[in-house]
Every structure is written in C-alpha cells, then in structure tokens.
Design a protein around this motif. Sequence first.
Motif, short mmCIF file in Angstrom:
data_model
loop_
_atom_site.label_atom_id
_atom_site.label_comp_id
_atom_site.label_asym_id
_atom_site.label_seq_id
_atom_site.Cartn_x
_atom_site.Cartn_y
_atom_site.Cartn_z
N GLU A 270 14.17 -15.09 -15.62
CA GLU A 270 13.70 -15.67 -14.35
C GLU A 270 12.98 -14.61 -13.51
OE1 GLU A 270 15.82 -17.40 -10.40
OE2 GLU A 270 16.56 -18.18 -12.31
N GLU A 271 13.56 -13.43 -13.43
CA GLU A 271 12.93 -12.34 -12.65
C GLU A 271 11.59 -11.94 -13.26
OE1 GLU A 271 16.81 -9.83 -11.10
OE2 GLU A 271 16.22 -9.65 -13.20
N LEU A 272 11.56 -11.84 -14.59
CA LEU A 272 10.33 -11.42 -15.24
C LEU A 272 9.24 -12.48 -15.11
CD1 LEU A 272 8.88 -9.21 -16.76
CD2 LEU A 272 9.78 -10.16 -18.90
N VAL A 273 9.61 -13.75 -15.20
CA VAL A 273 8.61 -14.81 -15.02
C VAL A 273 8.00 -14.73 -13.63
CG1 VAL A 273 8.34 -17.32 -14.75
CG2 VAL A 273 9.54 -16.42 -16.74
N SER A 274 8.82 -14.56 -12.62
CA SER A 274 8.33 -14.46 -11.24
C SER A 274 7.39 -13.27 -11.08
CB SER A 274 9.52 -14.33 -10.28
OG SER A 274 9.08 -14.16 -8.97
N LEU A 275 7.77 -12.13 -11.64
CA LEU A 275 6.95 -10.93 -11.56
C LEU A 275 5.62 -11.12 -12.29
CD1 LEU A 275 6.64 -7.91 -10.80
CD2 LEU A 275 7.78 -7.38 -12.96
#
Length: 144
Positions: A49-54
């Motif tokens: 989730e964090e990587l998708v947002s980034l």
Amino acid sequence: MTKGKYFNTHVRMKILPQIAFIIILAFSLLASSCGNKKLKVPNEYLNQEELVSLLVDIHLVDGILNRERTTRQIKEDSAYNYYAAILKEHQISRSVFDSTIHFYSQHPDDFAELYDDVLKKLSIMEGERREIIDQEKTDDYEEE
C-alpha cells in the motif's frame, strides 16, 4: 472370458475414474496453492500500500517533468529535487526506497500486481480530472 480377466477388467474400470479424480484433485490443489500466496514483506521494506502510493506520486511528477522538459521549462538537475520532495513527503529515505524496489524486483509477479494497482489509481485520477475538465467546458458553454 475367464474369471480372472473379467475381474481385472472390472476392477480397472472401477478404480481408473477414482485414480483420475485423485490426480486431477491433486493438480488443482497444487495450482491453487501456488497462485494464492500473499507476499510476506519484511518490516524494513515498504508494504504494498505504501509503495503504491509512493509510485503514484512519482509517476505524476514524471508526467509533469516530461511535459516541462518538452517546453524547456525545467533543468535536468532540478528533477532530483522533485523526487527528493516526494520521498520526504512520504517520510521515506532513499535507501529504504532503493532496497524496497530491489526486494520487489526479486518477486516479479507480485511487483506486476502492485503496478496494476498503481495504474488503476492513475487511471481513476485521470478519469476524475477529465470529468472536471468536461464540467468546466460545459459551464463555459452555458455562460456564453
């Protein structure tokens, strides 16, 4: 037909479908267990989730930089500042980002799924932007 031949043929006819069923069941269980594994991401890396947002933010900045490069409004060295600002906004160091990308590159199927999520989010954002532009055009047309 002798009794032995009848017995062997009769037993084979009863057992063969059962063996085929067991083999098919085993292959289907094996296939389903391989396809449904969830990637276990160690704590030192960004979760999906964090990587998708980034990555969504990085691709948005890529679009801006590419547009500005074609109009010569941006210098090459200032692109670094844009990416550094994204990492800072997400409170992620460059080393964590690099190691996370390396980790996911070792799991290409999961990385591809992750990028599908990135593309879905970007598509949704593009659709929302188009709706706003279309609404503004309609409002402008109604004012005339």
